[in-house]
Design a protein around this motif. Structure first.
Motif, PDB file in Angstrom:
ATOM      1  N   ILE A 275     -38.473  20.101   5.974  1.00 39.72           N
ATOM      2  CA  ILE A 275     -38.778  19.956   4.552  1.00 39.72           C
ATOM      3  C   ILE A 275     -37.598  19.352   3.801  1.00 39.72           C
ATOM      4  O   ILE A 275     -37.756  18.473   2.946  1.00 39.72           O
ATOM      5  CB  ILE A 275     -39.175  21.317   3.955  1.00 39.72           C
ATOM      6  N   CYS A 276     -36.389  19.804   4.117  1.00 40.15           N
ATOM      7  CA  CYS A 276     -35.198  19.260   3.459  1.00 40.15           C
ATOM      8  C   CYS A 276     -35.024  17.777   3.774  1.00 40.15           C
ATOM      9  O   CYS A 276     -34.647  16.972   2.913  1.00 40.15           O
ATOM     10  CB  CYS A 276     -33.954  20.035   3.886  1.00 40.15           C
ATOM     11  N   ALA A 277     -35.300  17.389   5.025  1.00 45.24           N
ATOM     12  CA  ALA A 277     -35.183  15.985   5.402  1.00 45.24           C
ATOM     13  C   ALA A 277     -36.175  15.126   4.632  1.00 45.24           C
ATOM     14  O   ALA A 277     -35.837  14.028   4.156  1.00 45.24           O
ATOM     15  CB  ALA A 277     -35.399  15.843   6.909  1.00 45.24           C
ATOM     16  N   ILE A 278     -37.417  15.614   4.505  1.00 49.78           N
ATOM     17  CA  ILE A 278     -38.423  14.855   3.745  1.00 49.78           C
ATOM     18  C   ILE A 278     -38.003  14.732   2.285  1.00 49.78           C
ATOM     19  O   ILE A 278     -38.149  13.675   1.658  1.00 49.78           O
ATOM     20  CB  ILE A 278     -39.792  15.545   3.866  1.00 49.78           C
TER      21      ILE A 278
ATOM     22  N   ASP B 169     -37.528  10.971   0.853  1.00 52.38           N
ATOM     23  CA  ASP B 169     -38.487  10.495  -0.144  1.00 52.38           C
ATOM     24  C   ASP B 169     -37.809  10.438  -1.519  1.00 52.38           C
ATOM     25  O   ASP B 169     -37.420  11.469  -2.073  1.00 52.38           O
ATOM     26  CB  ASP B 169     -39.692  11.435  -0.181  1.00 52.38           C
ATOM     27  N   ARG B 170     -37.689   9.236  -2.070  1.00 51.45           N
ATOM     28  CA  ARG B 170     -37.015   9.057  -3.355  1.00 51.45           C
ATOM     29  C   ARG B 170     -37.993   9.058  -4.526  1.00 51.45           C
ATOM     30  O   ARG B 170     -37.596   8.774  -5.667  1.00 51.45           O
ATOM     31  CB  ARG B 170     -36.254   7.723  -3.351  1.00 51.45           C
ATOM     32  N   SER B 171     -39.245   9.347  -4.261  1.00 52.12           N
ATOM     33  CA  SER B 171     -40.222   9.364  -5.355  1.00 52.12           C
ATOM     34  C   SER B 171     -40.046  10.617  -6.194  1.00 52.12           C
ATOM     35  O   SER B 171     -39.208  11.477  -5.906  1.00 52.12           O
ATOM     36  CB  SER B 171     -41.647   9.307  -4.797  1.00 52.12           C
ATOM     37  N   THR B 172     -40.845  10.708  -7.213  1.00 53.86           N
ATOM     38  CA  THR B 172     -40.772  11.862  -8.111  1.00 53.86           C
ATOM     39  C   THR B 172     -41.452  13.098  -7.529  1.00 53.86           C
ATOM     40  O   THR B 172     -41.399  14.179  -8.116  1.00 53.86           O
ATOM     41  CB  THR B 172     -41.426  11.522  -9.461  1.00 53.86           C
ATOM     42  N   THR B 173     -42.105  12.939  -6.394  1.00 53.06           N
ATOM     43  CA  THR B 173     -42.806  14.074  -5.769  1.00 53.06           C
ATOM     44  C   THR B 173     -41.795  15.089  -5.235  1.00 53.06           C
ATOM     45  O   THR B 173     -40.825  14.728  -4.562  1.00 53.06           O
ATOM     46  CB  THR B 173     -43.699  13.593  -4.623  1.00 53.06           C
ATOM     47  N   SER B 174     -42.046  16.363  -5.523  1.00 52.84           N
ATOM     48  CA  SER B 174     -41.168  17.431  -5.041  1.00 52.84           C
ATOM     49  C   SER B 174     -41.860  18.191  -3.922  1.00 52.84           C
ATOM     50  O   SER B 174     -43.043  18.526  -4.012  1.00 52.84           O
ATOM     51  CB  SER B 174     -40.826  18.398  -6.178  1.00 52.84           C
ATOM     52  N   TYR B 175     -41.114  18.431  -2.873  1.00 53.72           N
ATOM     53  CA  TYR B 175     -41.650  19.159  -1.725  1.00 53.72           C
ATOM     54  C   TYR B 175     -41.106  20.592  -1.644  1.00 53.72           C
ATOM     55  O   TYR B 175     -41.266  21.264  -0.626  1.00 53.72           O
ATOM     56  CB  TYR B 175     -41.293  18.420  -0.431  1.00 53.72           C
TER      57      TYR B 175
END
Length: 375
Positions: A35-38, A42-48
């Motif tokens: 999860i931390c790697a994603i 991912d530089r988008s505004t989406t938060s995981y």
């Protein structure tokens, strides 16, 4: 000295990590790393960050609650780090971080409950094993003139507990053995098996006639069970080379003699204990080297793809070598291989070997000829 002082505190920690805790810790750390790697890639505004909630719950499925708390704290710190690392501190981010912390607490509670239930199950399993061992005492290796071995095969790996029973005693009337099978399973079956064995261990020394022993056991069963409960049993007596068998609805013992396997069926069928069996003895003259296999119906019911285990066909090859204990070990190995490790019922096995008798020993008179005068 300093080296010794530093190493002692670490040992309890290493011992506290059970195999389950190590699996849970490893799986949770792998998930957190993914999860931390994603999140970093991912530089988008989406938060995981919301996915991090699954990390402590994954650990809770395997690990102890302390490990779950440690993983949860690490996951919460990771979530806060991402929230503060150049991102806007939005409401969603705050909610995700608080959710991780809350999930950590809930996962620790779940792990604690699971761990206590596992400990209770383990304790019950140990108690069941102790109860079984109290009922079925070890047999042999020598009882009177007979080499004897007994073995219990449980149909479940969770607990060795059931209603199968056996005993071998050196009495004034010769070596006497019993094998039986209580209807049902669990603690009720063990209770009834203990009643039968307790009665048998007393009356086997007191009754000269095996039919009187059967009558006493039948009354003990009738006093202790309901209308539909019963105990199948076979009683065997060896005295001076004469073998006497009475059968109460039980599978017939197998006599192994010079490569042949002979089922010792009773002269007439009789019902199990609890139904007032009127037994008729079967008498055989033993030869040195003869072996007798007593077993419960779990052996006769063992099957693979609808085909029953060929006990009679393979009995001599499996049981006719080595010691009697070796023979039972061979039988169990072949049986488990035949059913592919899946038994439908528990199995009790007793194997005896007659080594012969001296002329100075007791006269070969079966108990049913002695009569009640010696009571």
């Amino acid at each position: 000295m300093l080296f010794g002082v530093h190493t002692h505190p670490a040992r309890p920690f290493r011992r506290s990590l059970s195999p389950g805790s190590r699996v849970g810790l490893g799986a949770a750390l792998v998930l957190l790393a993914v999860i931390c790697a994603i999140e970093l890639i991912d530089r988008s505004t989406t938060s995981y960050l919301g996915l991090v909630v699954a990390v402590p719950f994954l650990a809770a499925a395997f690990a102890a609650w302390r490990v779950v708390l440690g993983v949860g704290v690490l996951a919460t710190v990771a979530g806060m780090s991402f929230a503060l690392a150049g991102r806007m501190l939005t409401t969603d981010v705050v909610v995700n971080v608080l959710g991780i912390a809350l999930a950590t607490g809930l996962a620790a509670v779940v792990s604690l409950v699971r761990q206590r239930q596992a400990e209770q199950i383990d304790e019950l399993s140990k108690l069941a094993s102790v109860a079984q061992q109290a009922v079925l005492r070890p047999l042999g290796p020598q009882v009177g003139a007979l080499a004897v071995a007994g073995h219990y095969i449980s149909s479940t790996a969770a607990a060795d507990i059931g209603g199968d029973l056996y005993e071998a005693l050196d009495t004034p009337y010769g070596v006497r053995m019993i094998i039986g099978d209580v209807r049902g399973k669990g603690l009720d079956a063990v209770r009834l098996a203990s009643i039968v064995l307790g009665s048998y261990r007393h009356v086997a020394y007191e009754r000269a006639d095996l039919r009187a022993v059967v009558a006493d056991l039948d009354r003990a069963v009738a006093r202790s069970v309901g209308d539909e409960d019963f105990v199948t049993a076979a009683l065997v007596e060896e005295r001076g080379g004469t073998l006497t068998i009475v059968n109460c609805g039980h599978p017939a013992p197998l006599l192994l003699r010079r490569g042949a396997v002979i089922p010792l069926e009773p002269p007439a069928p009789a019902p199990p204990l609890g139904f007032v069996p009127a037994v008729q003895p079967r008498v055989e003259r033993l030869e040195p080297g003869d072996r007798l296999l007593l077993f419960t119906d779990g052996l006769g019911e063992a099957r693979r793809d609808g085909e029953f285990f060929p006990t009679a066909d393979r009995a001599w090859r499996l049981l006719g070598h080595g010691t009697v204990a070796d023979g039972l070990a061979s039988l169990e190995t072949a049986l488990v291989e035949w059913v592919r490790g899946r038994l439908e019922d528990d199995i009790a096995l007793v194997l005896m070997e007659y080594g012969g008798t001296d002329q100075s020993s007791a006269t070969a008179v079966p108990s049913w000829e002695v009569g009640a005068a010696e009571n």
